[in-house]
Design a protein around this motif. Structure first.
Motif, PDB file in Angstrom:
ATOM      1  N   ASP A   1       2.412  16.614  -1.231  1.00 56.09           N
ATOM      2  CA  ASP A   1       3.761  16.169  -1.589  1.00 56.09           C
ATOM      3  C   ASP A   1       4.597  17.343  -2.095  1.00 56.09           C
ATOM      4  O   ASP A   1       5.765  17.507  -1.742  1.00 56.09           O
TER       5      ASP A   1
ATOM      6  N   GLN B   1       8.674  17.209  -1.315  1.00 56.34           N
ATOM      7  CA  GLN B   1       9.028  15.818  -1.583  1.00 56.34           C
ATOM      8  C   GLN B   1       9.160  15.489  -3.070  1.00 56.34           C
ATOM      9  O   GLN B   1       9.585  14.385  -3.416  1.00 56.34           O
ATOM     10  N   ILE B   2       8.794  16.432  -3.929  1.00 59.29           N
ATOM     11  CA  ILE B   2       8.788  16.159  -5.367  1.00 59.29           C
ATOM     12  C   ILE B   2       9.980  16.818  -6.043  1.00 59.29           C
ATOM     13  O   ILE B   2      10.293  17.981  -5.807  1.00 59.29           O
TER      14      ILE B   2
ATOM     15  N   LYS C   1       4.089  11.017  -5.319  1.00 61.29           N
ATOM     16  CA  LYS C   1       4.662  10.086  -4.333  1.00 61.29           C
ATOM     17  C   LYS C   1       3.572   9.485  -3.461  1.00 61.29           C
ATOM     18  O   LYS C   1       3.506   8.273  -3.267  1.00 61.29           O
ATOM     19  N   CYS C   2       2.698  10.362  -2.962  1.00 63.43           N
ATOM     20  CA  CYS C   2       1.599   9.920  -2.100  1.00 63.43           C
ATOM     21  C   CYS C   2       0.633   9.019  -2.861  1.00 63.43           C
ATOM     22  O   CYS C   2       0.251   9.307  -3.992  1.00 63.43           O
TER      23      CYS C   2
ATOM     24  N   TYR D   1       5.384   1.270  -3.159  1.00 57.62           N
ATOM     25  CA  TYR D   1       6.846   1.340  -3.190  1.00 57.62           C
ATOM     26  C   TYR D   1       7.400   0.564  -4.372  1.00 57.62           C
ATOM     27  O   TYR D   1       8.388   0.965  -4.990  1.00 57.62           O
TER      28      TYR D   1
ATOM     29  N   HIS E   1       8.324   6.667  -8.218  1.00 52.84           N
ATOM     30  CA  HIS E   1       7.423   7.506  -7.423  1.00 52.84           C
ATOM     31  C   HIS E   1       7.885   7.578  -5.973  1.00 52.84           C
ATOM     32  O   HIS E   1       7.665   8.585  -5.296  1.00 52.84           O
ATOM     33  N   SER E   2       8.530   6.520  -5.484  1.00 55.86           N
ATOM     34  CA  SER E   2       8.941   6.465  -4.079  1.00 55.86           C
ATOM     35  C   SER E   2      10.009   7.500  -3.757  1.00 55.86           C
ATOM     36  O   SER E   2      10.213   7.848  -2.592  1.00 55.86           O
ATOM     37  N   THR E   3      10.710   7.996  -4.769  1.00 58.16           N
ATOM     38  CA  THR E   3      11.741   9.017  -4.553  1.00 58.16           C
ATOM     39  C   THR E   3      11.266  10.406  -4.988  1.00 58.16           C
ATOM     40  O   THR E   3      12.041  11.358  -4.985  1.00 58.16           O
ATOM     41  N   GLY E   4      10.001  10.512  -5.377  1.00 62.73           N
ATOM     42  CA  GLY E   4       9.467  11.803  -5.801  1.00 62.73           C
ATOM     43  C   GLY E   4       9.951  12.242  -7.161  1.00 62.73           C
ATOM     44  O   GLY E   4       9.886  13.424  -7.497  1.00 62.73           O
TER      45      GLY E   4
END
Length: 339
Positions: free
Chosen positions: A163, A168-169, A193-194, A198, A208-211
């Motif tokens: 991630d 993505q973070i 995120k991983c 959701y 977490h879904s948006t990092g």
């Protein structure tokens, strides 16, 4: 030192920092010649011919740093030689702007040593190995990502590392992990995120879904499970997190504990085995809103900003204490020569 002459036809180059050891050894020594240096066409450092593929220069081409793009023409009786240099801010339909006011500001910061001890560079070389907490919080997302995945004081599960490596973070999450590690608290990360759902257990969209969130299951090898409450490792960690301010202040710090004088700490029964640290997403899933935020300034606003910056004189910053300075009695650090 004598630099081996590269093969004929190799691409010419110049160094932005010719004094750095690697640059000096590769030909930068010639740029450090005292007096006015006017490089001759056959006396320039050159790239190793095996390190690049030569292609015609075209609009939009990506080039190697140090590449010589052209030369200023000779002066005539009626016209002086000149160079027009402009940059285009990121974003669609952005205008070309004169970067001089911005560069002047950077030069001023460099000369005043605002973010570092005099003579030190926290972002390059040996000095970069032990940056201060303040310097960590100023780092770019890319620099933080590189530090976090290679920091032996931060333990991260497999796909969480991916991630980070794939961008993505959120930068604030990365800075928070480095902040804890620099504070002597070694976090064990079990969710970025991983691998996280959701939705949360309460049915809300997870940060977490948006990092923009991280779950920490242990500190210094001590599990959060069974170690919450007054005087615990969890309390010590949360108290440290509460010192973050401004844009770095977490939106949520969830555990089994709350603190009366804090509006961002929450107690939830399903957080017995970890501390959740979350930030508000910079924008939601709405693509239109995202583009508006990314742009920050409209094209015409960039023009106004640069014009205004050109009108502001950079201050003259004295390197000596003013007559209003109060003697501290002793120096706070040997690194700060100006104290």
């Amino acid at each position: 030192p004598v630099t081996p002459k590269p093969a004929e036809g190799a691409k010419e180059r110049l160094f932005a920092h010719p004094g750095r050891p690697a640059a000096r050894a590769a030909g930068g020594e010639r740029q450090l010649t005292p007096g006015d240096y006017t490089p001759a066409a056959d006396d320039l450092p050159r790239f190793d011919s095996g390190s690049y593929v030569a292609r015609p220069l075209r609009r939009g081409a990506r080039i190697i740093g140090g590449t010589i793009l052209g030369r200023i023409g000779a002066r005539t009786r009626t016209k002086a030689s000149s160079l027009r240099f402009e940059v285009r801010p990121a974003g669609r339909r952005m205008p070309r702007i004169d970067p001089k006011p911005i560069l002047d500001g950077w030069k001023l910061l460099e000369s005043t040593a605002v973010y570092r001890a005099e003579g030190k560079n926290p972002f390059f070389g040996e000095d970069a190995e032990t940056p201060s907490v303040g310097q960590i919080l100023l780092m770019s997302k890319e620099a933080l990502a590189e530090r976090v995945v290679n920091n032996p004081r931060i333990e991260i599960y497999g796909c969480g590392r991916r991630d980070i490596q794939t961008g993505q973070i959120d930068r604030r999450v990365l800075a928070t992990l480095e902040f804890l590690a620099a504070s002597g608290l070694k976090p064990t990360v079990t969710s970025l995120k991983c691998g996280h759902s959701y939705l949360t257990a309460s049915g809300n969209v997870s940060e977490h879904s948006t990092g923009t969130a991280v779950d920490i299951a242990a500190i210094n090898g001590v599990p959060i499970l069974g170690h919450q409450g007054a005087g615990s490792i969890a309390e010590l960690t949360i108290q440290r997190l509460r010192t973050l301010q401004g844009t770095m202040e977490p939106h949520q710090i969830i555990s089994l504990m709350t603190f009366e004088d804090a509006d961002n700490t929450f107690a939830m029964s399903d957080h017995a085995d970890h501390i959740h640290v979350g930030f508000r997403p910079l924008y939601g899933a709405n693509a239109k809103t995202a583009k508006q935020v990314d742009a920050i300034l409209e094209p015409e606003q960039w023009i106004k900003l640069i014009d205004r910056l050109e009108e502001i004189d950079n201050p003259t910053v004295s390197r000596k204490p003013s007559r209003y300075a109060i003697d501290a009695g002793r120096r706070a650090s040997r690194a700060h020569k100006g104290e």
